[in-house]
Design an enzyme around this catalytic site. Sequence first.
Site, PDB file in Angstrom:
ATOM      1  N   TYR A  13       7.176  -1.027  -3.246  1.00  0.00           N
ATOM      2  CA  TYR A  13       6.371  -1.715  -4.254  1.00  0.00           C
ATOM      3  C   TYR A  13       7.125  -2.926  -4.802  1.00  0.00           C
ATOM      4  O   TYR A  13       6.558  -4.022  -4.913  1.00  0.00           O
ATOM      5  CB  TYR A  13       6.017  -0.748  -5.382  1.00  0.00           C
ATOM      6  N   ASN A  55      -5.783  -9.755  -8.034  1.00  0.00           N
ATOM      7  CA  ASN A  55      -5.328  -8.678  -8.910  1.00  0.00           C
ATOM      8  C   ASN A  55      -5.118  -7.341  -8.192  1.00  0.00           C
ATOM      9  O   ASN A  55      -4.275  -6.545  -8.601  1.00  0.00           O
ATOM     10  CB  ASN A  55      -6.346  -8.485 -10.043  1.00  0.00           C
ATOM     11  N   SER A  71       4.339  -8.249 -10.776  1.00  0.00           N
ATOM     12  CA  SER A  71       4.944  -7.226 -11.632  1.00  0.00           C
ATOM     13  C   SER A  71       6.352  -7.665 -12.004  1.00  0.00           C
ATOM     14  O   SER A  71       7.018  -8.374 -11.234  1.00  0.00           O
ATOM     15  CB  SER A  71       5.010  -5.876 -10.922  1.00  0.00           C
ATOM     16  N   SER A 130       7.129  -5.697  -2.302  1.00  0.00           N
ATOM     17  CA  SER A 130       5.830  -6.366  -2.181  1.00  0.00           C
ATOM     18  C   SER A 130       5.606  -7.357  -3.314  1.00  0.00           C
ATOM     19  O   SER A 130       5.052  -8.444  -3.101  1.00  0.00           O
ATOM     20  CB  SER A 130       4.698  -5.336  -2.130  1.00  0.00           C
ATOM     21  N   LYS A 131       6.047  -7.004  -4.515  1.00  0.00           N
ATOM     22  CA  LYS A 131       5.847  -7.898  -5.657  1.00  0.00           C
ATOM     23  C   LYS A 131       6.831  -9.062  -5.634  1.00  0.00           C
ATOM     24  O   LYS A 131       6.499 -10.174  -6.075  1.00  0.00           O
ATOM     25  CB  LYS A 131       5.955  -7.106  -6.962  1.00  0.00           C
TER      26      LYS A 131
END
Length: 258
Positions: free
Chosen positions: A151, A87, A138, A154-155
């Site tokens: 970001y 998480n 995400s 990365s997701k």
Amino acid sequence: MSFLKKVVLITGASSGIGAETAIHLAQLGASLSITGRNKHSLDKVAEQCGQPKPFVIIGDLTNENDVKNIIDLTIKHYGKLDVLVNNAGIFELGSIETASLEQYNNIFNVNVRSIFQLTVLAVPHLIKTKGNIVNISSVVGLLPLRNSLIYCMSKAALNHFTRCVALELGLRQVRVNAVNPGLVKTHIFRNCEMNQEQLKIFFEKLKEWHALGRNGDALEIAKTIAFLASDDASFITGVTLSVDGGMHIMSPALPSFV
């Protein structure tokens, strides 16, 4: 749905989705190992989980020795591992014109590299228990979003990591899935260079990004994590499940965060 006699390790459990997941799984009977960098916050979450209290491990996921200790201490304490919930994550603003290599390293070290290392270390134990992994990604790992380049990258990497590892571990009966939340108000946004008033306006504005006209709640994500980690989802693997109030069916190019 029951997690009695199941050992669950949750990273980033000191607040937000991780904390809600710990509390929810504790109510379902799980034996928890929770980890994060803030001891005070983790202890508060442990109190909310009730008895028996979770096993608390303080650690920094960007430190390789800490990551190894998280697995080693969990196995030493419980003797096994049934579920890994990856998480922990960080968020920072930045576009191709403004983001730096330092920012890239910061985000990828937490959002991708640490998850890779923790998963590698956990897999032998999960094979023994025929356990499973739930990665918290995400919706912007599926959709482009302005001013959040690294970001989003990365997701997207985490989503494909989920699919690849699910394929590799399928015949070992280890399931691997990901949850792709929409906007959920958590501490992940505290480093995005907005003050409290700006954040309030920001969260109100973002309701419009969701087909349901509202932002998500951490408990809604926690319940989805619990389902994917449970025996009720025994025939589900390699899934990247959008729990986003319909955000993924909105405009293919969402507005900028700022």
